[in-house]
Design a protein around this motif. Structure first.
Motif, PDB file in Angstrom:
ATOM      1  N   ASN A  92     -18.755  47.401  -8.747  1.00  0.00           N
ATOM      2  CA  ASN A  92     -19.305  46.063  -8.946  1.00  0.00           C
ATOM      3  C   ASN A  92     -19.939  45.492  -7.680  1.00  0.00           C
ATOM      4  OD1 ASN A  92     -18.378  46.151 -11.560  1.00  0.00           O
ATOM      5  ND2 ASN A  92     -16.415  45.224 -11.031  1.00  0.00           N
ATOM      6  N   ASP A  93     -19.502  45.947  -6.506  1.00  0.00           N
ATOM      7  CA  ASP A  93     -19.972  45.371  -5.253  1.00  0.00           C
ATOM      8  C   ASP A  93     -21.224  46.044  -4.697  1.00  0.00           C
ATOM      9  OD1 ASP A  93     -17.811  43.740  -5.460  1.00  0.00           O
ATOM     10  OD2 ASP A  93     -16.596  44.846  -4.018  1.00  0.00           O
ATOM     11  N   SER A  94     -21.598  47.196  -5.222  1.00  0.00           N
ATOM     12  CA  SER A  94     -22.698  47.953  -4.649  1.00  0.00           C
ATOM     13  C   SER A  94     -24.042  47.403  -5.111  1.00  0.00           C
ATOM     14  CB  SER A  94     -22.575  49.424  -5.039  1.00  0.00           C
ATOM     15  OG  SER A  94     -23.610  50.156  -4.459  1.00  0.00           O
ATOM     16  N   ASP A  95     -24.899  47.101  -4.141  1.00  0.00           N
ATOM     17  CA  ASP A  95     -26.240  46.618  -4.445  1.00  0.00           C
ATOM     18  C   ASP A  95     -27.246  47.750  -4.542  1.00  0.00           C
ATOM     19  OD1 ASP A  95     -25.328  44.005  -4.411  1.00  0.00           O
ATOM     20  OD2 ASP A  95     -25.735  43.790  -2.264  1.00  0.00           O
ATOM     21  N   TYR A  96     -26.860  48.950  -4.170  1.00  0.00           N
ATOM     22  CA  TYR A  96     -27.777  50.073  -4.127  1.00  0.00           C
ATOM     23  C   TYR A  96     -27.509  51.030  -5.278  1.00  0.00           C
ATOM     24  CZ  TYR A  96     -28.437  48.293   0.565  1.00  0.00           C
ATOM     25  OH  TYR A  96     -28.684  47.483   1.638  1.00  0.00           O
ATOM     26  N   SER A  97     -28.534  51.728  -5.716  1.00  0.00           N
ATOM     27  CA  SER A  97     -28.395  52.677  -6.815  1.00  0.00           C
ATOM     28  C   SER A  97     -27.759  53.968  -6.310  1.00  0.00           C
ATOM     29  CB  SER A  97     -29.760  52.980  -7.425  1.00  0.00           C
ATOM     30  OG  SER A  97     -30.559  53.678  -6.493  1.00  0.00           O
ATOM     31  N   PHE A  98     -27.291  54.756  -7.246  1.00  0.00           N
ATOM     32  CA  PHE A  98     -26.699  56.049  -6.916  1.00  0.00           C
ATOM     33  C   PHE A  98     -27.714  56.936  -6.205  1.00  0.00           C
ATOM     34  CE2 PHE A  98     -25.823  60.480  -7.861  1.00  0.00           C
ATOM     35  CZ  PHE A  98     -24.489  60.581  -7.524  1.00  0.00           C
ATOM     36  N   GLU A  99     -28.934  56.946  -6.699  1.00  0.00           N
ATOM     37  CA  GLU A  99     -29.972  57.801  -6.124  1.00  0.00           C
ATOM     38  C   GLU A  99     -30.281  57.417  -4.678  1.00  0.00           C
ATOM     39  OE1 GLU A  99     -30.383  56.108  -9.008  1.00  0.00           O
ATOM     40  OE2 GLU A  99     -30.118  57.750 -10.435  1.00  0.00           O
ATOM     41  N   PHE A 100     -30.344  56.119  -4.409  1.00  0.00           N
ATOM     42  CA  PHE A 100     -30.630  55.663  -3.052  1.00  0.00           C
ATOM     43  C   PHE A 100     -29.502  56.066  -2.105  1.00  0.00           C
ATOM     44  CE2 PHE A 100     -30.299  52.487   0.337  1.00  0.00           C
ATOM     45  CZ  PHE A 100     -31.555  52.608   0.903  1.00  0.00           C
ATOM     46  N   LEU A 101     -28.255  55.815  -2.505  1.00  0.00           N
ATOM     47  CA  LEU A 101     -27.114  56.170  -1.656  1.00  0.00           C
ATOM     48  C   LEU A 101     -27.046  57.675  -1.435  1.00  0.00           C
ATOM     49  CD1 LEU A 101     -24.367  53.818  -3.126  1.00  0.00           C
ATOM     50  CD2 LEU A 101     -25.508  53.608  -0.917  1.00  0.00           C
ATOM     51  N   PHE A 102     -27.286  58.445  -2.497  1.00  0.00           N
ATOM     52  CA  PHE A 102     -27.249  59.900  -2.375  1.00  0.00           C
ATOM     53  C   PHE A 102     -28.369  60.407  -1.474  1.00  0.00           C
ATOM     54  CE2 PHE A 102     -28.731  64.050  -3.985  1.00  0.00           C
ATOM     55  CZ  PHE A 102     -27.620  64.805  -3.649  1.00  0.00           C
ATOM     56  N   GLY A 103     -29.566  59.898  -1.642  1.00  0.00           N
ATOM     57  CA  GLY A 103     -30.697  60.336  -0.832  1.00  0.00           C
ATOM     58  C   GLY A 103     -30.539  59.984   0.638  1.00  0.00           C
ATOM     59  N   MET A 104     -30.139  58.752   0.910  1.00  0.00           N
ATOM     60  CA  MET A 104     -29.960  58.344   2.305  1.00  0.00           C
ATOM     61  C   MET A 104     -28.788  59.096   2.948  1.00  0.00           C
ATOM     62  SD  MET A 104     -32.417  56.434   2.987  1.00  0.00           S
ATOM     63  CE  MET A 104     -31.933  55.854   4.582  1.00  0.00           C
ATOM     64  N   GLY A 105     -27.713  59.258   2.199  1.00  0.00           N
ATOM     65  CA  GLY A 105     -26.575  60.011   2.722  1.00  0.00           C
ATOM     66  C   GLY A 105     -26.931  61.459   3.008  1.00  0.00           C
ATOM     67  N   SER A 106     -27.717  62.064   2.134  1.00  0.00           N
ATOM     68  CA  SER A 106     -28.137  63.452   2.352  1.00  0.00           C
ATOM     69  C   SER A 106     -28.996  63.578   3.602  1.00  0.00           C
ATOM     70  CB  SER A 106     -28.920  63.970   1.141  1.00  0.00           C
ATOM     71  OG  SER A 106     -28.104  64.051   0.016  1.00  0.00           O
ATOM     72  N   MET A 107     -29.896  62.622   3.795  1.00  0.00           N
ATOM     73  CA  MET A 107     -30.761  62.692   4.979  1.00  0.00           C
ATOM     74  C   MET A 107     -29.971  62.500   6.272  1.00  0.00           C
ATOM     75  SD  MET A 107     -34.442  61.107   3.986  1.00  0.00           S
ATOM     76  CE  MET A 107     -33.898  59.504   3.461  1.00  0.00           C
ATOM     77  N   VAL A 108     -29.045  61.555   6.276  1.00  0.00           N
ATOM     78  CA  VAL A 108     -28.242  61.322   7.484  1.00  0.00           C
ATOM     79  C   VAL A 108     -27.345  62.525   7.774  1.00  0.00           C
ATOM     80  CG1 VAL A 108     -26.389  59.897   8.451  1.00  0.00           C
ATOM     81  CG2 VAL A 108     -28.319  58.818   7.308  1.00  0.00           C
ATOM     82  N   LEU A 109     -26.686  63.037   6.744  1.00  0.00           N
ATOM     83  CA  LEU A 109     -25.816  64.193   6.951  1.00  0.00           C
ATOM     84  C   LEU A 109     -26.615  65.427   7.348  1.00  0.00           C
ATOM     85  CD1 LEU A 109     -23.226  63.740   4.079  1.00  0.00           C
ATOM     86  CD2 LEU A 109     -22.793  63.636   6.522  1.00  0.00           C
ATOM     87  N   ALA A 110     -27.793  65.610   6.767  1.00  0.00           N
ATOM     88  CA  ALA A 110     -28.630  66.752   7.146  1.00  0.00           C
ATOM     89  C   ALA A 110     -29.037  66.650   8.615  1.00  0.00           C
ATOM     90  CB  ALA A 110     -29.858  66.830   6.249  1.00  0.00           C
ATOM     91  N   ALA A 111     -29.337  65.445   9.071  1.00  0.00           N
ATOM     92  CA  ALA A 111     -29.679  65.271  10.488  1.00  0.00           C
ATOM     93  C   ALA A 111     -28.491  65.627  11.374  1.00  0.00           C
ATOM     94  CB  ALA A 111     -30.123  63.831  10.744  1.00  0.00           C
ATOM     95  N   PHE A 112     -27.286  65.182  11.008  1.00  0.00           N
ATOM     96  CA  PHE A 112     -26.089  65.537  11.785  1.00  0.00           C
ATOM     97  C   PHE A 112     -25.891  67.052  11.816  1.00  0.00           C
ATOM     98  CE2 PHE A 112     -23.872  61.229  11.167  1.00  0.00           C
ATOM     99  CZ  PHE A 112     -24.155  60.849  12.463  1.00  0.00           C
TER     100      PHE A 112
END
Length: 138
Positions: free
Chosen positions: A29-49
């Motif tokens: 209920n508290d999340s303002d972002y979609s699943f796709e956005f969170l997944f995409g941004m998380g994938s990019m950050v983790l891939a950079a790490f």
């Protein structure tokens, strides 16, 4: 080296999916972002790490564990230790020594365990991709 790059991408996608599903289930209920956005941004950050720190640390772990009898177990253990060490370094650079106390020792230990587990995930994917590439070469 291509196996390490492929493993880094697979590890980033897998962990991003797990973290995104966890966040969506815990804070739906508290999340303002979609699943796709969170997944995409998380994938990019983790891939950079993984690409910037994970692959060089993996090369270091391979060089340390090259003479071990149980090579996979020693590599996985080294990946855990190096991942947790990278997590500690990340927190020290980001917050300094004073930020560790404000973050909380329990949260810090949990975050370091996640960094270590992400190292083990990388080691498993690296082992599997090396096996698959060796089978394809035959």
């Amino acid at each position: 080296m291509i196996a390490k790059t492929f493993s880094a991408i697979l590890s980033a996608i897998t962990l991003s999916a797990i973290f995104t599903i966890h966040e969506k289930n815990m804070f739906d209920n508290d999340s303002d972002y979609s699943f796709e956005f969170l997944f995409g941004m998380g994938s990019m950050v983790l891939a950079a790490f993984y690409l910037l720190a994970g692959i060089p640390l993996s090369v270091l772990a391979d060089r340390i564990a090259c003479r071990s009898r149980q090579r996979f177990a020693s590599r996985a253990g080294l990946h855990f230790i190096l991942g947790a060490g990278f997590g500690l370094l990340f927190f020290l650079v980001r917050d300094g020594f004073s930020g560790i106390g404000s973050f909380g020792i329990g949260n810090m230990i949990g975050a370091l365990l996640l960094f270590g587990i992400s190292g083990i995930v990388f080691a498993i994917y690296e082992y599997l991709t090396e096996r698959i590439f060796n089978l394809l070469k035959r």
